[in-house]
Design a protein around this motif. Sequence first.
Motif, PDB file in Angstrom:
ATOM      1  N   GLN A 133      76.307  79.268  39.095  1.00 26.97           N
ATOM      2  CA  GLN A 133      75.198  79.322  38.141  1.00 26.97           C
ATOM      3  C   GLN A 133      74.116  80.315  38.583  1.00 26.97           C
ATOM      4  N   SER A 134      74.427  81.138  39.564  1.00 22.81           N
ATOM      5  CA  SER A 134      73.429  82.059  40.110  1.00 22.81           C
ATOM      6  C   SER A 134      73.044  83.139  39.111  1.00 22.81           C
ATOM      7  N   VAL A 135      71.767  83.469  39.136  1.00 23.81           N
ATOM      8  CA  VAL A 135      71.203  84.506  38.281  1.00 23.81           C
ATOM      9  C   VAL A 135      70.048  85.150  39.048  1.00 23.81           C
ATOM     10  N   VAL A 136      69.856  86.447  38.869  1.00 25.70           N
ATOM     11  CA  VAL A 136      68.710  87.107  39.490  1.00 25.70           C
ATOM     12  C   VAL A 136      67.468  86.637  38.746  1.00 25.70           C
ATOM     13  N   HIS A 137      66.514  86.097  39.493  1.00 24.91           N
ATOM     14  CA  HIS A 137      65.282  85.600  38.884  1.00 24.91           C
ATOM     15  C   HIS A 137      64.134  85.651  39.891  1.00 24.91           C
ATOM     16  N   GLU A 138      62.929  85.503  39.357  1.00 22.80           N
ATOM     17  CA  GLU A 138      61.730  85.479  40.194  1.00 22.80           C
ATOM     18  C   GLU A 138      61.368  84.026  40.491  1.00 22.80           C
ATOM     19  N   THR A 139      60.932  83.796  41.707  1.00 20.98           N
ATOM     20  CA  THR A 139      60.494  82.464  42.114  1.00 20.98           C
ATOM     21  C   THR A 139      59.303  82.621  43.055  1.00 20.98           C
ATOM     22  N   THR A 140      58.715  81.518  43.427  1.00 18.36           N
ATOM     23  CA  THR A 140      57.621  81.571  44.398  1.00 18.36           C
ATOM     24  C   THR A 140      58.201  81.718  45.806  1.00 18.36           C
ATOM     25  N   LEU A 141      57.405  82.265  46.701  1.00 19.78           N
ATOM     26  CA  LEU A 141      57.836  82.381  48.087  1.00 19.78           C
ATOM     27  C   LEU A 141      58.117  80.992  48.657  1.00 19.78           C
ATOM     28  N   GLU A 142      57.282  80.023  48.320  1.00 20.79           N
ATOM     29  CA  GLU A 142      57.471  78.647  48.801  1.00 20.79           C
ATOM     30  C   GLU A 142      58.817  78.087  48.349  1.00 20.79           C
ATOM     31  N   ASN A 143      59.168  78.292  47.093  1.00 23.50           N
ATOM     32  CA  ASN A 143      60.452  77.802  46.584  1.00 23.50           C
ATOM     33  C   ASN A 143      61.616  78.523  47.266  1.00 23.50           C
ATOM     34  N   PHE A 144      61.474  79.827  47.484  1.00 15.37           N
ATOM     35  CA  PHE A 144      62.512  80.614  48.162  1.00 15.37           C
ATOM     36  C   PHE A 144      62.753  80.079  49.574  1.00 15.37           C
ATOM     37  N   LEU A 145      61.673  79.804  50.290  1.00 13.70           N
ATOM     38  CA  LEU A 145      61.785  79.373  51.687  1.00 13.70           C
ATOM     39  C   LEU A 145      62.260  77.937  51.837  1.00 13.70           C
ATOM     40  N   ARG A 146      61.890  77.064  50.912  1.00 17.00           N
ATOM     41  CA  ARG A 146      62.231  75.638  50.985  1.00 17.00           C
ATOM     42  C   ARG A 146      61.998  75.070  52.391  1.00 17.00           C
ATOM     43  N   GLY A 147      60.851  75.394  52.944  1.00 19.20           N
ATOM     44  CA  GLY A 147      60.495  74.859  54.256  1.00 19.20           C
ATOM     45  C   GLY A 147      61.036  75.655  55.430  1.00 19.20           C
ATOM     46  N   GLY A 148      61.835  76.675  55.167  1.00 19.73           N
ATOM     47  CA  GLY A 148      62.405  77.493  56.234  1.00 19.73           C
ATOM     48  C   GLY A 148      61.441  78.566  56.708  1.00 19.73           C
ATOM     49  N   GLN A 149      61.836  79.293  57.728  1.00 20.68           N
ATOM     50  CA  GLN A 149      61.017  80.333  58.347  1.00 20.68           C
ATOM     51  C   GLN A 149      61.351  81.699  57.744  1.00 20.68           C
ATOM     52  N   LEU A 150      60.359  82.376  57.219  1.00 18.56           N
ATOM     53  CA  LEU A 150      60.514  83.697  56.631  1.00 18.56           C
ATOM     54  C   LEU A 150      60.789  84.736  57.702  1.00 18.56           C
ATOM     55  N   GLU A 151      61.737  85.629  57.426  1.00 20.46           N
ATOM     56  CA  GLU A 151      61.999  86.777  58.291  1.00 20.46           C
ATOM     57  C   GLU A 151      62.043  88.030  57.414  1.00 20.46           C
ATOM     58  N   VAL A 152      61.504  89.117  57.941  1.00 24.31           N
ATOM     59  CA  VAL A 152      61.443  90.389  57.231  1.00 24.31           C
ATOM     60  C   VAL A 152      62.372  91.381  57.926  1.00 24.31           C
ATOM     61  N   ARG A 153      63.165  92.094  57.141  1.00 24.83           N
ATOM     62  CA  ARG A 153      64.108  93.077  57.671  1.00 24.83           C
ATOM     63  C   ARG A 153      63.342  94.281  58.185  1.00 24.83           C
ATOM     64  N   CYS A 154      63.656  94.698  59.405  1.00 23.09           N
ATOM     65  CA  CYS A 154      63.082  95.892  60.017  1.00 23.09           C
ATOM     66  C   CYS A 154      64.187  96.949  60.088  1.00 23.09           C
ATOM     67  N   TYR A 155      63.850  98.181  59.817  1.00 25.19           N
ATOM     68  CA  TYR A 155      64.844  99.240  59.719  1.00 25.19           C
ATOM     69  C   TYR A 155      64.731 100.238  60.856  1.00 25.19           C
ATOM     70  N   SER A 156      65.887 100.717  61.302  1.00 24.45           N
ATOM     71  CA  SER A 156      65.931 101.741  62.352  1.00 24.45           C
ATOM     72  C   SER A 156      65.525 103.082  61.744  1.00 24.45           C
ATOM     73  N   GLU A 157      65.282 104.055  62.594  1.00 22.57           N
ATOM     74  CA  GLU A 157      64.944 105.414  62.126  1.00 22.57           C
ATOM     75  C   GLU A 157      66.028 105.925  61.183  1.00 22.57           C
ATOM     76  N   GLU A 158      67.275 105.708  61.535  1.00 28.34           N
ATOM     77  CA  GLU A 158      68.398 106.170  60.714  1.00 28.34           C
ATOM     78  C   GLU A 158      68.415 105.465  59.358  1.00 28.34           C
ATOM     79  N   GLU A 159      68.189 104.155  59.355  1.00 27.62           N
ATOM     80  CA  GLU A 159      68.184 103.391  58.103  1.00 27.62           C
ATOM     81  C   GLU A 159      67.012 103.765  57.206  1.00 27.62           C
TER      82      GLU A 159
END
Length: 178
Positions: free
Chosen positions: A93-119
């Motif tokens: 039932q997955s669909v691309v949609h907008e949600t709140t950050l809180e709903n996305f995390l569901r109590g979990g720890q947020l991590e942000v992708r860091c990119y190398s010079e090449e990436e």
Amino acid sequence: MAIPMLSKSSVLLRPKAILIETVIGTTATVIISVAKENVLPNASWQRKAPVAGDHIRVKRYGGVYCHHGIYVGNNKVVHLAPMSGSEVKDNHQSVVHETTLENFLRGGQLEVRCYSEEELKVKHSADRIVKDAYRCIGIKNYSFVFNNCEHFASWCVTGKAQSRQVEVVKTSLKPCFA
């Protein structure tokens, strides 16, 4: 050779293991051990506040897998997931949609992708990443192997749909078919 459509698929998650039961004529059960620290090899992630255009993730079930999305600003995330229910049990039932950050995390720890010079050479601008994420809202074409939440997020960032989690699973399965 065409890839057969699965008639049934269920996933039961256990710490450090995924039990995948798939029926294609007969039942095959495969256990894939996935060490928590190897879920996304060769990728760098940091626990920090996101900015618009960031590829973000949250670990689920103690790190057995990660859920990915694009932070679009104002505590909002665009991601590929069911509107409600479980990302695993209800993935059909997955669909691309907008949600709140809180709903996305569901109590979990947020991590942000860091990119190398090449990436960074292939990374799109934050504005384009956000626009591409919003353009995909409503798309329902989910596939664990070919179009999951990580494929969606990486496509928004680089224009190339990739899932390191799927690559880990494929690498783990190779010896079974050699």
